[in-house]
Design a protein around this motif. Structure first.
Motif, PDB file in Angstrom:
ATOM      1  N   THR A  73       0.846  -1.193   0.000  1.00 16.13           N
ATOM      2  CA  THR A  73       0.000   0.000   0.000  1.00 16.13           C
ATOM      3  C   THR A  73       0.886   1.250   0.000  1.00 16.13           C
ATOM      4  N   GLU A  74       0.296   2.386  -0.332  1.00 17.00           N
ATOM      5  CA  GLU A  74       1.065   3.628  -0.379  1.00 17.00           C
ATOM      6  C   GLU A  74       1.688   3.950   0.980  1.00 17.00           C
ATOM      7  N   TYR A  75       0.929   3.683   2.041  1.00 21.58           N
ATOM      8  CA  TYR A  75       1.442   3.917   3.400  1.00 21.58           C
ATOM      9  C   TYR A  75       2.605   2.980   3.693  1.00 21.58           C
ATOM     10  N   SER A  76       2.502   1.726   3.282  1.00 21.60           N
ATOM     11  CA  SER A  76       3.566   0.751   3.506  1.00 21.60           C
ATOM     12  C   SER A  76       4.808   1.109   2.689  1.00 21.60           C
ATOM     13  N   GLN A  77       4.596   1.606   1.473  1.00 19.60           N
ATOM     14  CA  GLN A  77       5.729   2.047   0.653  1.00 19.60           C
ATOM     15  C   GLN A  77       6.461   3.219   1.316  1.00 19.60           C
ATOM     16  N   GLU A  78       5.684   4.131   1.866  1.00 18.33           N
ATOM     17  CA  GLU A  78       6.272   5.300   2.524  1.00 18.33           C
ATOM     18  C   GLU A  78       7.114   4.883   3.721  1.00 18.33           C
ATOM     19  N   LYS A  79       6.628   3.939   4.519  1.00 17.68           N
ATOM     20  CA  LYS A  79       7.396   3.444   5.670  1.00 17.68           C
ATOM     21  C   LYS A  79       8.682   2.766   5.206  1.00 17.68           C
TER      22      LYS A  79
END
Length: 444
Positions: free
Chosen positions: A146-152
Motif C-alpha cells: 500500500t502507499e502507506y507501507s511504501q512510505e514506511k
C-alpha cells in the motif's frame, strides 16, 4: 526584514547542532581539523566556516576504512541547494501501489540483491536516492504494498542511507532534547515541559535579580534563566553551585552577548555564604548551617561556622587554580576570579532577590533555610527534585515555619503525538516521570 548580513554564521569556537533526519548532536567547532562522528560516519567540519546557520550539506565519501563494527566512512561536507532535498518518492517517480498487504509474506526473500551487492553499491554510489532506487527495482513486493507501507519502507531506507545533514544554532529546546536523550541524569531528569514550568513559576524576566542553586544540569538551568532575562536588560542572575567549577556547557553553547553573560555570577554556595556573613556587616556566628544530604555523600561541613574554625571550611571554600584566570596565576598580585565573583554576588545578596529556584540532588531543606532570608517577601520560590519524599518533608517544614505560603507539590506527565493525515495517535514510547516541583511565595 533581516538582511543576509544579519544571519548568524558559523565561526571557530562555536557550538553547533548537527541534525541528520531526527537525530541531533551537539558538537564544538573548535578548529578546522574538528571531526564529528555520527554512528559509522565521520564528518570533516572545515567547510562549515562562515556558512549561515540552517544550511544543509551533502555528505561526500572521502575514504572508507575497515573497522571492528564494519566499514568506517569519512566524509567531506558540500553545501547543497533545496532542490537536492526532494523526497525519495518524488525522485523515483513512484505512482503505483497495492490495495492491501494481505499477499505479502515476510520470508526474507523479497530483496534479490545480496548484502555484498548492497555494500559495493554503497561504495560506488554517493547518492542515497540511487541506492534506494536499486533496492526498489530489485524488491519483489514493493509495488504490491500500500502507499502507506511504501512510505514506511522508503523512510526506513532513507534513515540508513540519508546523506544530508543540517547545521543548526543551539537553543535551549535543542540542547535539552540532546542531553535528555543521551543521559537524562546529566540534566537531573528535567524534561522540556518541566523546564518551562520552572521558568514560568519563577517569573524570570528582564527586570530584577534572581537566585539559582543547582547541583548539576550541564549548565542548562542557568542558561535557560539567563536566556529568559534577555540581552540589553537590567536583570541579573546569581548562580550558586556545590562544586569548585560551575557546569557551563549549555551556557557556552548559547553564545549569548558578553554583557548578558556578565550578568550571570557563578559562585560556590558555601564560599559565598561565608563571604556574605563574615566579610559583610553580619557577624560570623550568624552564618546558617548548610549541610549536605545524607542521600548523597559530600564533603562534611562544620556544625557552626566561626572564626575559630577556619580550617573546617577551607577545603570547601578555597578554589583551585583551575578556576583562576591566566593573569591571576601569572601575576599573583590581584585577587582570584572566584573571590571577585563572591564580592559581586554578596552585593546582590544584600539587595535581596526577586525569585529563588533550587534544583538539588541533595535534600533541599538546609539549602532553603540558608537562601530564603535572601529573597524579598511575596516572591516566588521553586524547588525541583527527582524524589517526591524529600519535597514532601520540605513542604511540611515550610508550612510549619510559615516562611512560604501558597505551597503546591506537583508532578508532570507528558506524552507526544504523531500528527499525520488519518494517522494521528499518541506515540508508543513515552517518559513516565520528570521529577517533582514544589512552588510557593515567600512571607517575611
Amino acid at each position: 526584514m533581516a538582511t543576509e548580513e544579519d544571519i548568524p554564521r558559523i565561526q571557530l569556537g562555536d557550538y553547533i547542532v548537527i541534525q541528520r533526519q531526527k537525530y541531533t548532536k551537539l558538537q564544538k567547532f573548535s578548529s578546522l581539523d574538528t571531526t564529528a562522528n555520527l554512528g559509522k560516519e565521520t564528518l570533516e567540519l572545515k567547510s562549515l566556516l562562515d556558512q549561515p546557520y540552517g544550511s544543509t550539506f551533502k555528505m561526500c565519501v572521502k575514504e572508507t576504512k575497515p573497522g571492528k563494527r564494519g566499514a568506517q566512512r569519512q566524509h567531506t561536507l558540500e553545501l547543497c541547494s533545496e532542490t537536492e532535498l526532494r523526497s525519495t518518492r518524488e525522485v523515483l517517480g513512484i505512482s503505483s501501489s497495492g490495495a492491501d498487504n494481505r499477499d505479502i509474506q515476510d520470508d526474507g526473500e523479497a530483496q534479490t540483491l545480496k548484502p555484498e551487492d548492497i555494500a559495493q553499491l554503497r561504495e560506488e554510489c554517493n547518492d542515497s536516492s540511487k541506492i534506494i532506487e536499486k533496492l526498489v527495482e530489485n524488491s519483489k513486493t514493493f509495488h504490491n504494498r500500500t502507499e502507506y507501507s511504501q512510505e514506511k519502507y522508503l523512510l526506513k531506507k532513507e534513515k540508513k542511507y540519508f546523506e544530508f545533514v543540517q547545521i543548526r544554532q543551539p537553543t535551549i529546546r535543542l540542547m535539552l532534547d540532546i542531553f535528555y536523550r543521551q543521559d537524562s541524569e546529566k540534566v537531573m531528569g528535567i524534561r522540556v515541559d518541566t523546564l518551562s514550568q520552572i521558568i514560568s513559576y519563577s517569573g524570570v524576566c528582564g527586570f530584577g535579580s534572581y537566585l539559582l542553586y543547582e547541583s548539576g544540569t550541564n549548565g542548562l538551568l542557568p542558561a535557560a534563566m539567563l536566556n529568559s532575562i534577555g540581552a540589553g536588560t537590567e536583570g541579573t542572575l546569581v548562580h550558586m553551585h556545590p562544586g569548585n567549577v560551575p557546569q557551563k556547557q549549555a551556557l557556552s553553547a548559547l553564545k549569548l552577548p558578553l554583557e548578558q553573560q556578565q550578568r550571570c555570577v557563578s559562585v560556590n554556595l558555601y564560599s559565598v555564604l561565608r563571604e556574605f556573613y563574615q566579610g559583610g556587616e553580619a557577624k560570623a556566628t550568624d552564618v546558617p548551617v548548610v549541610e549536605p544530604s545524607e542521600n548523597k555523600p559530600q564533603e562534611t561541613q562544620p556544625e557552626t561556622l566561626t572564626e575559630e574554625q577556619p580550617e573546617a571550611i577551607e577545603p570547601i571554600t578555597k578554589k583551585p587554580k583551575l578556576d583562576e584566570s591566566k593573569s591571576d596565576r601569572e601575576g599573583a598580585k590581584g585577587p582570584p576570579r572566584w573571590h571577585l565573583e563572591n564580592k559581586r554576588a554578596t552585593v546582590l545578596m544584600h539587595a535581596e532577590f526577586d525569585s529563588l529556584v533550587v534544583a538539588a540532588k541533595e535534600h533541599p531543606s538546609n539549602i532553603l533555610q540558608a537562601l530564603l532570608p535572601l529573597v524579598k517577601p511575596s516572591r516566588p520560590v521553586v524547588v525541583f527534585s527527582t524524589c517526591k519524599e524529600l519535597l514532601q518533608e520540605t513542604f511540611m517544614e515550610l508550612k510549619t515555619t510559615g516562611k512560604v505560603t501558597g505551597l503546591h507539590l506537583t508532578s508532570n506527565w507528558l506524552r507526544t503525538y504523531q500528527i499525520l493525515p488519518n494517522r494521528t495517535h499518541p506515540e508508543v514510547n513515552m517518559s513516565g516521570n520528570s521529577g517533582y516541583l514544589l512552588t510557593g511565595y515567600t512571607l517575611r
